[in-house]
Design a protein around this motif. Structure first.
Motif, PDB file in Angstrom:
ATOM      1  N   TRP A  76       0.831  -1.204   0.000  1.00 51.42           N
ATOM      2  CA  TRP A  76       0.000   0.000   0.000  1.00 51.42           C
ATOM      3  C   TRP A  76       0.867   1.255   0.000  1.00 51.42           C
ATOM      4  O   TRP A  76       1.949   1.288   0.576  1.00 51.42           O
ATOM      5  N   LEU A  77       0.386   2.293  -0.677  1.00 46.52           N
ATOM      6  CA  LEU A  77       0.970   3.628  -0.631  1.00 46.52           C
ATOM      7  C   LEU A  77      -0.077   4.562  -0.048  1.00 46.52           C
ATOM      8  O   LEU A  77      -1.241   4.540  -0.467  1.00 46.52           O
ATOM      9  N   GLU A 101       0.564   2.386  10.326  1.00 46.80           N
ATOM     10  CA  GLU A 101      -0.143   1.446  11.202  1.00 46.80           C
ATOM     11  C   GLU A 101      -1.648   1.535  11.002  1.00 46.80           C
ATOM     12  O   GLU A 101      -2.351   0.515  11.032  1.00 46.80           O
ATOM     13  N   ALA A 102      -2.150   2.738  10.763  1.00 51.71           N
ATOM     14  CA  ALA A 102      -3.588   2.912  10.541  1.00 51.71           C
ATOM     15  C   ALA A 102      -4.027   2.214   9.259  1.00 51.71           C
ATOM     16  O   ALA A 102      -5.083   1.575   9.213  1.00 51.71           O
ATOM     17  N   VAL A 103      -3.226   2.318   8.203  1.00 52.70           N
ATOM     18  CA  VAL A 103      -3.545   1.624   6.956  1.00 52.70           C
ATOM     19  C   VAL A 103      -3.497   0.116   7.162  1.00 52.70           C
ATOM     20  O   VAL A 103      -4.401  -0.625   6.738  1.00 52.70           O
ATOM     21  N   ALA A 105      -3.897  -1.615   9.830  1.00 52.64           N
ATOM     22  CA  ALA A 105      -4.996  -2.101  10.673  1.00 52.64           C
ATOM     23  C   ALA A 105      -6.269  -2.296   9.858  1.00 52.64           C
ATOM     24  O   ALA A 105      -7.015  -3.267  10.066  1.00 52.64           O
ATOM     25  N   LEU A 106      -6.528  -1.411   8.922  1.00 54.61           N
ATOM     26  CA  LEU A 106      -7.723  -1.525   8.083  1.00 54.61           C
ATOM     27  C   LEU A 106      -7.556  -2.582   6.992  1.00 54.61           C
ATOM     28  O   LEU A 106      -8.521  -3.241   6.603  1.00 54.61           O
ATOM     29  N   ALA A 107      -6.327  -2.741   6.509  1.00 56.64           N
ATOM     30  CA  ALA A 107      -6.090  -3.645   5.383  1.00 56.64           C
ATOM     31  C   ALA A 107      -5.784  -5.073   5.812  1.00 56.64           C
ATOM     32  O   ALA A 107      -5.844  -5.994   4.989  1.00 56.64           O
ATOM     33  N   GLY A 108      -5.418  -5.245   7.075  1.00 57.93           N
ATOM     34  CA  GLY A 108      -5.046  -6.570   7.529  1.00 57.93           C
ATOM     35  C   GLY A 108      -3.625  -6.939   7.148  1.00 57.93           C
ATOM     36  O   GLY A 108      -3.305  -8.124   6.993  1.00 57.93           O
ATOM     37  N   GLY A 109      -2.772  -5.950   7.007  1.00 53.62           N
ATOM     38  CA  GLY A 109      -1.377  -6.194   6.666  1.00 53.62           C
ATOM     39  C   GLY A 109      -0.460  -5.704   7.762  1.00 53.62           C
ATOM     40  O   GLY A 109      -0.879  -5.487   8.908  1.00 53.62           O
ATOM     41  N   ARG A 110       0.827  -5.533   7.408  1.00 57.83           N
ATOM     42  CA  ARG A 110       1.818  -5.037   8.351  1.00 57.83           C
ATOM     43  C   ARG A 110       2.149  -3.579   8.024  1.00 57.83           C
ATOM     44  O   ARG A 110       2.130  -3.176   6.862  1.00 57.83           O
ATOM     45  N   ALA A 111       2.453  -2.800   9.054  1.00 55.22           N
ATOM     46  CA  ALA A 111       2.784  -1.388   8.851  1.00 55.22           C
ATOM     47  C   ALA A 111       3.980  -1.235   7.930  1.00 55.22           C
ATOM     48  O   ALA A 111       4.075  -0.266   7.171  1.00 55.22           O
ATOM     49  N   GLU A 112       4.916  -2.214   7.953  1.00 55.34           N
ATOM     50  CA  GLU A 112       6.105  -2.145   7.113  1.00 55.34           C
ATOM     51  C   GLU A 112       5.791  -2.340   5.636  1.00 55.34           C
ATOM     52  O   GLU A 112       6.648  -2.114   4.784  1.00 55.34           O
ATOM     53  N   GLN A 113       4.566  -2.756   5.332  1.00 53.21           N
ATOM     54  CA  GLN A 113       4.150  -2.918   3.938  1.00 53.21           C
ATOM     55  C   GLN A 113       3.511  -1.652   3.375  1.00 53.21           C
ATOM     56  O   GLN A 113       3.018  -1.661   2.250  1.00 53.21           O
ATOM     57  N   LEU A 135      -9.447   7.495   6.105  1.00 52.05           N
ATOM     58  CA  LEU A 135      -8.971   6.251   5.512  1.00 52.05           C
ATOM     59  C   LEU A 135     -10.078   5.259   5.142  1.00 52.05           C
ATOM     60  O   LEU A 135     -10.015   4.642   4.070  1.00 52.05           O
ATOM     61  N   PRO A 136     -11.107   5.049   5.974  1.00 56.61           N
ATOM     62  CA  PRO A 136     -12.149   4.091   5.570  1.00 56.61           C
ATOM     63  C   PRO A 136     -12.798   4.443   4.237  1.00 56.61           C
ATOM     64  O   PRO A 136     -13.071   3.551   3.420  1.00 56.61           O
TER      65      PRO A 136
END
Length: 408
Positions: A76-77, A101-103, A105-113, A135-136
């Motif tokens: 994600w960007l 981290e907010a992205v 949490a919504l996407a179900g991924g890791r903040a490092e992604q 963001l939503p």
């Protein structure tokens, strides 16, 4: 069989979608109410990603975090306009990481992604709560057809969105390259300049993708200037979703040459659009330097001309004050330059030859050229075979007004 890249979509006022890359926008009211200013880009799993960033020592917090995350298989960007999150110290870094981290949490991924990007006013803290709240909606809006809205969401002083697309064929299968950019002021490259996001469905590894991007940036974004200022937030990203049915692009193959040409063309288009939309610009100027000892020398001469306030204001005034161009060439640092071999043209009119004013040049010829909205300055140094092109614009009253009023 590989074919030359052809304009696709954006040539007709549209931008072609790229399979596996979705974009969504939302309004967070970061600086302006009533316009989208948050962009989310989602890459399908298995995508590869390459990026180049500003070399400004005061690079913004999101640049630092994006550099850290680039090797973590980004998915994600997150981009915001209206606030640069630059010059914000430890808190700025914490805010950039919190936005990732907010992205996640919504996407179900890791903040490092997540790779964060910001553009806008320097020295103010990121309005993290506003971005979280938006963001939503950005997730809900994700679409492969979201490129045009995305181009608008990242604008600051831009007067119009900047988009470009190319379509190529590799062994009978189509491959698409589409991109957006923002930038109109604080434009002087030192890697790229501006923010630019380019997507492709090509099947290509991350290391090779990085090489393709660097080549394209060097000949496009690294050869433009509006005002000589390198931003704290500059970044250019190239994403590859791997969704095309075309065979993988490998080093040294003819497929790589075809793909490189398509990426080069998209970045060339975006770079030209940035200069055409330069803050307060009334003229578009190409500077072509030929017969230089090296490409670096040719680029240095071109940039010296393009950066000169005296040259740029002469273009704004339509004043053929060719001595300003001559002086810029002379101070560009060409060792042992033989000025008797230097020639300079304004479009088709030769203004300098043999170390001074061309014998056939008249002021009327110069005035006629300088009144045109697009002008090419061509410089022949007579000392080699290398060449380079630099794009710039004039410096107008409106440039001063726009930047004087930027924070009001």
């Amino acid at each position: 069989m590989a074919v030359s890249p052809e304009k696709e979509g954006a040539a007709h006022g549209r931008i072609s979608p790229v399979s596996g890359i979705r974009l969504g926008t939302a309004a967070a009211a970061i600086k302006h109410v009533g316009r989208d200013d948050v962009l989310l880009i989602e890459m399908t799993e298995g995508s590869t990603c390459a990026a180049v960033f500003t070399r400004n020592a005061f690079c913004a917090a999101p640049v630092t975090v994006s550099r850290e995350h680039l090797g973590q298989a980004p998915r994600w960007l997150l981009v915001n306009s209206g606030n640069a999150n630059a010059g914000t110290g430890a808190r700025g870094l914490a805010d950039a990481r919190a936005s990732c981290e907010a992205v996640a949490a919504l996407a179900g991924g890791r903040a490092e992604q997540v790779l964060p990007f910001s553009t806008g006013v320097i020295g103010e803290y990121l309005p993290l709560d506003k971005i979280r709240a938006a963001l939503p909606k950005a997730f809900e809006a994700l679409s492969e057809n979201g490129w045009e809205a995305a181009a608008r969401a990242i604008m600051t002083t831009d007067t119009r969105p900047k988009t470009a697309s190319r379509r190529i064929e590799i062994e009978g299968h189509p491959v698409f390259v589409s991109g957006i950019a923002k930038g109109a002021g604080m434009i002087h490259p030192d890697m790229a300049t501006l923010l630019a996001f380019v997507g492709t469905d090509a099947r290509i590894g991350a290391q090779l993708l990085q090489s393709v991007l660097q080549h394209a940036v060097d000949r496009s974004f690294n050869c433009i200037t509006v005002d000589g200022d390198t931003s704290t937030n500059d970044a250019c990203v190239l994403m590859a979703s791997q969704r095309s049915d075309a065979p993988p692009i490998e080093p040294g193959s003819s497929h790589l040459e075809t793909f490189q040409a398509a990426v080069d063309a998209v970045l060339d288009d975006l770079a030209e659009e940035i200069v055409r939309d330069g803050e307060g610009a009334t003229k578009f100027i190409r500077i072509v330097v030929e017969e230089a000892a090296s490409e670096d020398e040719a680029r240095r001469v071109g940039k010296t001309i393009a950066h000169s306030p005296l040259v740029k204001t002469a273009f704004f005034a339509s004043d053929p004050n060719w001595g300003r161009i001559l002086a810029a060439v002379g101070r560009a640092g060409c060792d042992d330059l033989d000025i008797s071999r230097v020639a300079i043209w304004l479009d088709e009119v030769r203004i300098v030859a043999g170390g001074g004013r061309d014998r056939g040049y008249t002021e009327a010829q110069g005035v006629a050229v300088m009144q045109r909205p697009e002008i090419t300055v061509r410089v022949s140094l007579g000392r080699g075979k290398a060449s380079a092109r630099v794009l710039t614009c004039d410096l107008s009253f409106d440039y001063v007004r726009i930047n004087a009023e930027y924070r009001t």
